[in-house]
Design a protein around this motif. Structure first.
Motif: not given
Lengths: 482, 382
Positions: A135, A154, A234, A236-238, A264
């Motif tokens: 990411g 993202g 990190v 959560g998802d981001g 993210d």
């Protein structure tokens, strides 16, 4: 397998970006037999990157200026009938300039009389905790996504680092419908203002920069000058990305407070480093030139290196920007045509003078941008001890420092002692920053040196090199003495 | 260490050439009570000693050197004890492969010759060989097998020896090219180039340990012994899944193959590249890369899928009779030379130890290799 009889050609050009493509066109116009090689599926390089095979621009989408320029270049190459090998990687170059390629149909070799290296740059990232997380991508990688595939890094991206790519990427994201969490720039507003005289030569770019700034402000994107990334973790998802204020050297200011952003995706790049893999492999003389991006081949103004028949051009020869790269490539092409006896001294001098005049103004701008992107020592000094610097081999900053304290004095010794730069990227990613870290111990970049270039320049499999064979086909030398 | 860090007084011994043999000699001399400096024109162990394949095998060692290699093998395995820092020396079995009838004969012959010097090498069936090394090609006919085998990561050698030398009080003088040596009744004066700004070193004894450059070093003292230069190609793959667990060679000795703990596979065997003594290794020969890779991927078929990470060259020395040169420099008092052992990395630390024993006036554990025998001996094929 590797062929015993390579194909013959006057000039082989590695890299079909602005420098290499223009050089190939010019050299062919001078009567040279030219072969233009690039690992991408078509010409254009990073700045004029074409759509991938099978992709087409959606109806009604206005092509960017760069797409238009790239399409024009590709059409010109096709129109001129320049012989091109796209989708081919150069994995080795011999001292005779024999060039070994690997393409979709396996390996092949060419023996040019002259070789022009126009391989552009590699993006530099000054490591911070979290920079190797999925990411997190380079600014250049973000431009590939945006330009070539109209993809967003993202949903919400934080853009950080230095140089003109910051605004370009942030605006590309906004234009493509994405969200920008913030833009963190190591440079100050004053650093940018100092580039104004060089920008005066390029009112179009000045205007573009102003429009980009306005668009960011309208979208409510925080634009923080003199800020760098302390860490990305990190969440959560981001990520949660910690930004902090830095001084002119890029070193964090201890007393300043930090601010956190959530995103993210993280697009980060701290400038570009000239690609010197081929010239280092061929033991060309190099010099360190921070304002040109780092180590560069020592070449004359027309791109002649210390090895006869070997030329460099474009940003890979020292960053001067895409707009100057074309003229630089043509300069090298006419120099080569003259050196190979295809251009008279008079014609060469005339062409050279015209091309210099064409090169000077955009180069002045490009050099100013290169200055903004130059490595900042304070930012390197601030890399935490436990942070990975060489991501291929997981070598941390503290391991590099420990090796230096134990007596490693140059980059090749550092490589042997720590495996820094021994991985598949051959040190392209870590080499510049590792060099800066070692330089702090040994008294400068020249003293620390750079990694010796080694084949393969791109990974190639044993099967590809070995080809089809039986045991009887192996040319086994006579036995060693008992 | 910089040029200014050593004191100007005379040394008991100055070792010129900081490879494995020079470093081991220096270390053992210092442990014997001498005041020692080791000088190298580059960093320690960055030529053959740091770039070789790291094979610690008896299969490829010259038969007559097996007793030396067996002692040195133990030294490498114990490196952390006597150097204070290891080189990732790893013990695994070694196999020499035969794929043709002629190679079967050669495997028998080589095993026999080495057994005569104490190497525990036996010739085994393909079925047994595949139990030991399942990754080997199914067309295998026979194999030589030795349980004393293994490998080290040669690139760590300089760091380990530097650590040990500094700890033992040896002055390590790197990046200092010696230009000449004046030898007389009062000892030796080691001079650096005029533009180096380095003061000469005075030494009661000198040891020449310059690998392929021993020929040039002996010439400083007016001694002519030709040393042949081999330009060995080496290839290492990216990290790959485990595909082998032994050290492999082939009957004629021209392959060495091992997979390190980090997953990379090193392919060597002495296939020749371009280069010379003056310029070092210059470039690989494409046809020899192809040959070496074919042989490797034939021996262990799973290697075909591996991608090559790096190719480089290392210089190896060979004397006219292919045996080492270890002993007194003919006609020059208190000058010694150590080097030119085939598979020199394997036996190097022990060669340095016996060199030091001789200089310290002790009886060497095994005989030296008198340099005088090579005076006037023509180089075969020269």
């Amino acid at each position: 397998m590797v062929e015993a009889q390579p194909g013959a050609v006057d000039l082989l050009v590695i890299g079909a970006g602005p420098a290499g493509a223009r050089a190939a066109l010019r050299a062919q116009a001078c009567g040279l037999g030219v072969l233009l090689v690039d690992e991408n599926p078509d010409a254009g390089g990073q700045v004029w990157r074409p759509l991938p095979p099978g992709f087409a621009r959606a109806a009604g989408v206005q092509p960017s200026t760069e797409a238009v320029q790239g399409d024009a270049l590709r059409a010109e190459l096709r129109g001129a009938g320049v012989r091109c090998l796209f989708g081919h990687k150069v994995w080795n170059v011999g001292r005779s300039l024999r060039t070994d390629l690997i393409g979709p149909d396996g390996v092949c070799s060419w023996q040019p009389r002259a070789l022009l290296v126009a391989t552009g740059t590699t993006e530099r990232v000054i490591p911070f905790p979290g920079w190797t997380l999925p990411g997190v991508i380079g600014l250049a990688a973000a431009t590939v996504l945006l330009k070539s595939q109209n993809m967003l890094p993202g949903r919400r991206t934080l853009v950080a680092g230095s140089g003109p790519l910051l605004l370009a990427v942030a605006n590309g994201i906004l234009k493509a419908g994405g969200e920008v969490a913030a833009v963190l720039d190591l440079a100050s507003r004053a650093d940018w203002l100092r580039t104004l005289p060089s920008l005066a030569a390029r009112p179009d770019l000045l205007w573009q920069g102003a429009r980009w700034q306005l668009a960011l402000r309208k979208a409510g994107v925080p634009l923080l000058y003199r800020h760098g990334i302390a860490s990305a973790e990190v969440l959560g998802d981001g990520f949660r990305i910690r930004a902090r204020q830095v001084d002119a050297s890029g070193a964090p200011i201890a007393s300043a407070s930090s601010s956190d952003f959530e995103a993210d995706a993280l697009a980060v790049g701290h400038g570009l480093v000239p690609g010197t893999d081929v010239t280092r492999l061929l033991r060309v003389r190099h010099r360190y030139e921070a304002s040109h991006g780092g180590w560069i081949a020592d070449a004359d103004a027309e791109g002649r290196t210390s090895v006869a028949g070997l030329y460099v051009a474009g940003d890979g020869a020292g960053i001067a920007g895409a707009a100057a790269a074309g003229a630089h490539g043509e300069l090298a092409a006419v120099a080569c045509a003259f050196d190979l006896g295809r251009l008279s001294a008079q014609d060469h001098a005339r062409a050279r003078d015209r091309l210099f005049a064409e090169w000077r103004r955009p180069a002045r701008f490009g050099r100013a941008m290169a200055g903004l992107m130059a490595l900042r020592d304070g930012a390197v000094a601030a890399i935490p001890a436990a942070t990975v610097v060489c991501r291929c081999e997981d070598v941390t900053r503290s391991e590099i420092d420990a090796a230096a304290r134990d007596g490693a004095r140059d980059m090749n010794q550092l490589k042997a002692w720590t495996r820094c730069g021994m991985g598949p990227c051959q040190g392209r990613t870590c080499g510049d920053v590792a060099g800066a870290l070692l330089a702090a111990h040994v008294g400068g970049r020249e003293a620390a040196g750079c990694f010796t270039g080694r084949a393969p320049l791109r990974p190639v499999s044993l099967a590809e090199v070995a080809g089809d064979y039986t045991y009887a086909d192996i040319p086994i030398p006579k036995a060693a003495p008992l | 260490m910089s040029a200014t860090s050593h004191s100007p007084g005379a040394y008991d011994a100055v070792v010129i050439g900081g490879g494995v043999m020079g470093c081991s000699t220096a270390l053992h001399l210092a442990q014997g009570g001498m005041r020692v400096a080791v000088v190298d024109r580059g960093p320690l162990c960055r030529e053959a000693s740091g770039v070789n394949a790291g094979t610690l095998t008896l299969h490829m060692t010259r038969a007559a050197l097996v007793p030396y290699a067996m002692r040195a093998w133990q030294m490498w395995m114990d490196a952390e004890k006597w150097l204070g820092m290891g080189v990732l020396a790893t013990r695994v079995p070694g196999l020499t492969l035969a794929f043709t009838e002629a190679e079967c004969e050669l495997v028998e012959l080589r095993a026999q010759a080495r057994r005569a010097f104490g190497a525990p090498i036996e010739v085994i069936t393909p079925a047994r060989a595949r139990e030991i090394e399942p990754g080997v090609h199914p067309s295998l006919l026979k194999a030589g097998y030795c349980e004393i085998d293994g490998f080290a990561s040669a690139y760590l050698t300089g760091r380990a020896f530097r650590h040990a030398l500094v700890r033992a009080g040896v002055d390590v003088i790197e990046n200092a090219a010696v230009a000449s040596i004046d030898s007389g009744d009062a000892g030796h004066v080691v001079r650096f180039g005029d533009d180096s700004g380095r003061a000469p070193l005075r030494a009661a004894r000198i040891v020449l340990a310059g690998g392929v450059w021993i020929e040039n070093m002996l010439a400083w003292l007016g001694v002519r012994i030709p040393i042949k230069v081999l330009i060995n190609q080496l290839i290492v793959t990216e990290r790959i899944r485990p595909v082998m667990r032994t050290v492999l060679s082939v009957a004629n000795g021209l392959l060495s193959l091992k997979q390190f703990a980090n997953g990379t596979v090193l392919i060597g065997g002495g296939w020749q590249g371009e280069g010379d003594r003056e310029r070092g290794g210059l470039e690989a020969r494409p046809q020899n890369l192809v040959g070496n890779m074919r042989l490797a991927a034939y021996a262990v078929p799973a290697l075909a899928e591996a991608r090559i990470a790096r190719i480089w060259l290392g210089l190896e020395a060979e004397t006219a009779d292919a045996m080492p040169i270890i002993g007194d420099v003919p006609g020059v008092p208190r000058a010694y030379v150590v080097g030119s052992a085939h598979s020199g990395y394997t036996s190097g630390p022990f060669m340095g130890r016996i060199m030091a024993q001789h200089i310290l006036g002790q009886q060497p554990e095994l005989p030296l290799f008198d340099p005088a025998r090579l005076l006037g001996m023509p180089m075969p094929g020269a």
